[in-house]
Design a protein around this motif. Sequence first.
Motif, PDB file in Angstrom:
ATOM      1  N   ASP A  22      83.914   6.278   0.837  1.00  0.00           N
ATOM      2  CA  ASP A  22      82.852   5.789  -0.039  1.00  0.00           C
ATOM      3  C   ASP A  22      81.504   5.728   0.672  1.00  0.00           C
ATOM      4  OD1 ASP A  22      84.633   5.406  -2.201  1.00  0.00           O
ATOM      5  OD2 ASP A  22      85.296   3.506  -1.314  1.00  0.00           O
ATOM      6  N   ASP A  23      81.426   6.299   1.869  1.00  0.00           N
ATOM      7  CA  ASP A  23      80.205   6.274   2.672  1.00  0.00           C
ATOM      8  C   ASP A  23      79.493   7.620   2.598  1.00  0.00           C
ATOM      9  OD1 ASP A  23      80.992   3.737   3.495  1.00  0.00           O
ATOM     10  OD2 ASP A  23      81.935   4.476   5.336  1.00  0.00           O
ATOM     11  N   GLY A  24      78.323   7.653   3.155  1.00  0.00           N
ATOM     12  CA  GLY A  24      77.546   8.885   3.227  1.00  0.00           C
ATOM     13  C   GLY A  24      76.460   8.911   2.176  1.00  0.00           C
ATOM     14  N   GLU A  25      75.386   9.520   2.540  1.00  0.00           N
ATOM     15  CA  GLU A  25      74.237   9.700   1.644  1.00  0.00           C
ATOM     16  C   GLU A  25      74.612  10.668   0.531  1.00  0.00           C
ATOM     17  OE1 GLU A  25      69.837  11.793   2.089  1.00  0.00           O
ATOM     18  OE2 GLU A  25      71.108  11.536   3.854  1.00  0.00           O
ATOM     19  N   VAL A  26      74.284  10.336  -0.706  1.00  0.00           N
ATOM     20  CA  VAL A  26      74.599  11.208  -1.838  1.00  0.00           C
ATOM     21  C   VAL A  26      73.328  11.933  -2.275  1.00  0.00           C
ATOM     22  CG1 VAL A  26      75.381  11.291  -4.241  1.00  0.00           C
ATOM     23  CG2 VAL A  26      76.518   9.778  -2.599  1.00  0.00           C
ATOM     24  N   ILE A  27      73.446  13.231  -2.433  1.00  0.00           N
ATOM     25  CA  ILE A  27      72.349  14.081  -2.901  1.00  0.00           C
ATOM     26  C   ILE A  27      72.855  14.803  -4.146  1.00  0.00           C
ATOM     27  CG2 ILE A  27      70.912  16.087  -2.371  1.00  0.00           C
ATOM     28  CD1 ILE A  27      71.100  15.274   0.599  1.00  0.00           C
ATOM     29  N   VAL A  28      72.110  14.688  -5.241  1.00  0.00           N
ATOM     30  CA  VAL A  28      72.485  15.375  -6.477  1.00  0.00           C
ATOM     31  C   VAL A  28      71.458  16.472  -6.729  1.00  0.00           C
ATOM     32  CG1 VAL A  28      72.879  15.147  -8.948  1.00  0.00           C
ATOM     33  CG2 VAL A  28      73.583  13.315  -7.398  1.00  0.00           C
ATOM     34  N   LEU A  29      71.949  17.686  -6.828  1.00  0.00           N
ATOM     35  CA  LEU A  29      71.104  18.861  -7.078  1.00  0.00           C
ATOM     36  C   LEU A  29      71.658  19.581  -8.303  1.00  0.00           C
ATOM     37  CD1 LEU A  29      70.832  20.112  -3.391  1.00  0.00           C
ATOM     38  CD2 LEU A  29      69.114  18.831  -4.685  1.00  0.00           C
ATOM     39  N   GLY A  30      71.053  19.327  -9.441  1.00  0.00           N
ATOM     40  CA  GLY A  30      71.544  19.937 -10.680  1.00  0.00           C
ATOM     41  C   GLY A  30      72.963  19.491 -10.949  1.00  0.00           C
ATOM     42  N   LEU A 133      65.048  19.310  -1.357  1.00  0.00           N
ATOM     43  CA  LEU A 133      65.265  19.728  -2.741  1.00  0.00           C
ATOM     44  C   LEU A 133      65.413  18.516  -3.655  1.00  0.00           C
ATOM     45  CD1 LEU A 133      67.720  22.775  -2.596  1.00  0.00           C
ATOM     46  CD2 LEU A 133      65.261  22.794  -3.059  1.00  0.00           C
ATOM     47  N   GLN A 134      66.157  17.525  -3.202  1.00  0.00           N
ATOM     48  CA  GLN A 134      66.323  16.318  -4.012  1.00  0.00           C
ATOM     49  C   GLN A 134      64.969  15.625  -4.224  1.00  0.00           C
ATOM     50  OE1 GLN A 134      69.669  13.179  -4.238  1.00  0.00           O
ATOM     51  NE2 GLN A 134      68.380  12.554  -2.544  1.00  0.00           N
ATOM     52  N   SER A 135      64.118  15.614  -3.209  1.00  0.00           N
ATOM     53  CA  SER A 135      62.782  15.018  -3.341  1.00  0.00           C
ATOM     54  C   SER A 135      61.952  15.753  -4.382  1.00  0.00           C
ATOM     55  CB  SER A 135      62.049  15.028  -1.994  1.00  0.00           C
ATOM     56  OG  SER A 135      62.664  14.138  -1.105  1.00  0.00           O
ATOM     57  N   LEU A 136      62.062  17.078  -4.422  1.00  0.00           N
ATOM     58  CA  LEU A 136      61.358  17.853  -5.446  1.00  0.00           C
ATOM     59  C   LEU A 136      61.776  17.399  -6.838  1.00  0.00           C
ATOM     60  CD1 LEU A 136      61.481  21.605  -4.292  1.00  0.00           C
ATOM     61  CD2 LEU A 136      59.468  20.155  -4.491  1.00  0.00           C
ATOM     62  N   PRO A 142      60.857  21.024 -11.333  1.00  0.00           N
ATOM     63  CA  PRO A 142      62.144  21.686 -11.600  1.00  0.00           C
ATOM     64  C   PRO A 142      62.670  22.407 -10.360  1.00  0.00           C
ATOM     65  CG  PRO A 142      60.336  22.885 -12.632  1.00  0.00           C
ATOM     66  CD  PRO A 142      59.743  21.636 -12.037  1.00  0.00           C
ATOM     67  N   LEU A 143      63.990  22.430 -10.227  1.00  0.00           N
ATOM     68  CA  LEU A 143      64.628  23.114  -9.106  1.00  0.00           C
ATOM     69  C   LEU A 143      64.829  24.590  -9.454  1.00  0.00           C
ATOM     70  CD1 LEU A 143      67.281  20.494  -7.945  1.00  0.00           C
ATOM     71  CD2 LEU A 143      65.059  21.019  -6.930  1.00  0.00           C
ATOM     72  N   THR A 144      63.740  25.308  -9.510  1.00  0.00           N
ATOM     73  CA  THR A 144      63.779  26.739  -9.818  1.00  0.00           C
ATOM     74  C   THR A 144      64.160  27.527  -8.565  1.00  0.00           C
ATOM     75  OG1 THR A 144      61.461  27.046  -9.236  1.00  0.00           O
ATOM     76  CG2 THR A 144      61.944  26.434 -11.536  1.00  0.00           C
ATOM     77  N   PRO A 145      64.622  28.764  -8.726  1.00  0.00           N
ATOM     78  CA  PRO A 145      64.881  29.594  -7.544  1.00  0.00           C
ATOM     79  C   PRO A 145      63.642  29.712  -6.659  1.00  0.00           C
ATOM     80  CG  PRO A 145      65.896  30.595  -9.455  1.00  0.00           C
ATOM     81  CD  PRO A 145      65.075  29.436  -9.955  1.00  0.00           C
ATOM     82  N   ARG A 146      62.471  29.837  -7.267  1.00  0.00           N
ATOM     83  CA  ARG A 146      61.232  29.957  -6.479  1.00  0.00           C
ATOM     84  C   ARG A 146      60.983  28.704  -5.642  1.00  0.00           C
ATOM     85  NH1 ARG A 146      56.591  32.879  -6.135  1.00  0.00           N
ATOM     86  NH2 ARG A 146      54.618  31.775  -5.939  1.00  0.00           N
ATOM     87  N   ALA A 147      61.202  27.530  -6.245  1.00  0.00           N
ATOM     88  CA  ALA A 147      61.021  26.273  -5.499  1.00  0.00           C
ATOM     89  C   ALA A 147      62.010  26.202  -4.339  1.00  0.00           C
ATOM     90  CB  ALA A 147      61.195  25.079  -6.422  1.00  0.00           C
ATOM     91  N   GLY A 148      63.250  26.613  -4.597  1.00  0.00           N
ATOM     92  CA  GLY A 148      64.258  26.619  -3.541  1.00  0.00           C
ATOM     93  C   GLY A 148      63.892  27.541  -2.397  1.00  0.00           C
ATOM     94  N   ILE A 149      63.360  28.701  -2.715  1.00  0.00           N
ATOM     95  CA  ILE A 149      62.957  29.660  -1.689  1.00  0.00           C
ATOM     96  C   ILE A 149      61.813  29.102  -0.849  1.00  0.00           C
ATOM     97  CG2 ILE A 149      61.814  31.905  -1.379  1.00  0.00           C
ATOM     98  CD1 ILE A 149      63.609  32.858  -3.786  1.00  0.00           C
ATOM     99  N   GLN A 150      60.880  28.419  -1.492  1.00  0.00           N
ATOM    100  CA  GLN A 150      59.766  27.816  -0.742  1.00  0.00           C
ATOM    101  C   GLN A 150      60.283  26.777   0.247  1.00  0.00           C
ATOM    102  OE1 GLN A 150      57.228  26.518  -3.971  1.00  0.00           O
ATOM    103  NE2 GLN A 150      55.997  28.375  -3.861  1.00  0.00           N
TER     104      GLN A 150
END
Length: 164
Positions: A22-30, A133-136, A142-150
């Motif tokens: 139940d430990d660890g930082e959780v990151i949700v991406l889509g 990515l989570q901060s974006l 939006p988590l677009t492919p372009r944003a991910g590439i940047q």
Amino acid sequence: MTDEAKTSEPQATPGVSVTGPDDGEVIVLGTTRMRVLEDGSHTGHRLGMTESVLAPYTPGPPQHRHALHDEGFYIVSGTVRFTVGNEDYDASAGTLVMVPPGTPHTFTNPTGQPAVMLSTFTPALYVQYFRDLQSLAADGRPLTPRAGIQVMSRYATEPATDFA
């Protein structure tokens, strides 16, 4: 036997890191839920590790190459499709996929069932990519492919445009 030795919970000693279920930082991406098991802070940044749950039909990132780190994927449950260049590999539970620097790759969950995988990053620098990515997304972008590439470009990673 001491009371401490009788417990079923792992006991951390100085220098040992223990991340419980139940430990660890959780990151949700889509549609992907990621849990950071090791961000490198306990390994001198030599190793990072995450657990990811990919919802059914989760698309992956654009095919890309890492210049500075190896990436490993161990499939715990479900099936994850890896595309390496022009080749597809369906990896089921118990499969380990290792991607060395410079190798074009991406992954997706093409099935109607969730997939769970453990990922390693050596060195650990790429864990921060997921945080970025989570901060974006938290900023409403939006988590677009372009944003991910940047964001990838900050971590010695580039799109594999020859396989786009």
